[in-house]
Motif scaffolding. Structure first.
Motif, PDB file in Angstrom:
ATOM      1  N   GLY A  57       0.821  -1.210   0.000  1.00 44.50           N
ATOM      2  CA  GLY A  57       0.000   0.000   0.000  1.00 44.50           C
ATOM      3  C   GLY A  57       0.853   1.257   0.000  1.00 44.50           C
ATOM      4  N   ALA A  58       1.921   1.251   0.785  1.00 44.94           N
ATOM      5  CA  ALA A  58       2.799   2.423   0.836  1.00 44.94           C
ATOM      6  C   ALA A  58       3.507   2.641  -0.503  1.00 44.94           C
ATOM      7  CB  ALA A  58       3.833   2.248   1.952  1.00 44.94           C
ATOM      8  N   ILE A  59       4.000   1.573  -1.096  1.00 41.91           N
ATOM      9  CA  ILE A  59       4.676   1.695  -2.396  1.00 41.91           C
ATOM     10  C   ILE A  59       3.681   2.145  -3.461  1.00 41.91           C
ATOM     11  CG2 ILE A  59       5.800   0.381  -4.239  1.00 41.91           C
ATOM     12  CD1 ILE A  59       7.153  -1.269  -2.025  1.00 41.91           C
ATOM     13  N   GLY A  60       2.494   1.567  -3.451  1.00 44.10           N
ATOM     14  CA  GLY A  60       1.474   1.953  -4.420  1.00 44.10           C
ATOM     15  C   GLY A  60       1.072   3.410  -4.289  1.00 44.10           C
ATOM     16  N   ALA A  61       0.878   3.877  -3.052  1.00 45.80           N
ATOM     17  CA  ALA A  61       0.507   5.275  -2.831  1.00 45.80           C
ATOM     18  C   ALA A  61       1.621   6.208  -3.290  1.00 45.80           C
ATOM     19  CB  ALA A  61       0.195   5.500  -1.357  1.00 45.80           C
ATOM     20  N   THR A  62       2.873   5.827  -3.051  1.00 47.92           N
ATOM     21  CA  THR A  62       4.004   6.640  -3.488  1.00 47.92           C
ATOM     22  C   THR A  62       4.041   6.750  -5.007  1.00 47.92           C
ATOM     23  OG1 THR A  62       5.275   5.944  -1.552  1.00 47.92           O
ATOM     24  CG2 THR A  62       6.510   6.867  -3.400  1.00 47.92           C
TER      25      THR A  62
END
Length: 98
Positions: A57-62
């Motif tokens: 989720g963090a990588i996708g949001a970034t």
């Protein structure tokens, strides 16, 4: 040759009865209590799934945010959006300097 009655009969045989949430919960409890599943392994897998889900989720949001900022940079010459893009870029630049 397949007839309509054979197709319907086959489909009826394939369909499984739906369980209520209570019945499903009781079935899961009985599986755990029977020792069929290793509780330690289940907890480890659940923990790993949570960690990887959060990381993804963090990588996708970034990536989405980076793509959005890049797309906004293409609109610098548009009168109303250009000011917004300039403000965002100034904010990003001041955050990078600190």
């Amino acid at each position: 040759a397949l007839t309509l009655s054979r197709i319907l009969k086959k489909k009826k045989q394939q369909s499984k009865p739906r369980l209520t949430p209570e019945e499903l919960g009781n079935a899961l409890i009985s599986i755990y209590e029977s020792g069929y599943l290793d509780k330690a392994k289940t907890y480890k897998m659940s923990f790993l799934k949570g960690i990887l889900g959060g990381l993804g989720g963090a990588i996708g949001a970034t990536l989405v945010l980076a793509l959005l900022v890049w797309m906004l940079s293409l609109f610098q010459n548009v009168p109303l959006v250009g000011r917004l893009v300039d403000n965002v870029q100034q904010t990003i630049n001041t955050r990078q300097v600190k």
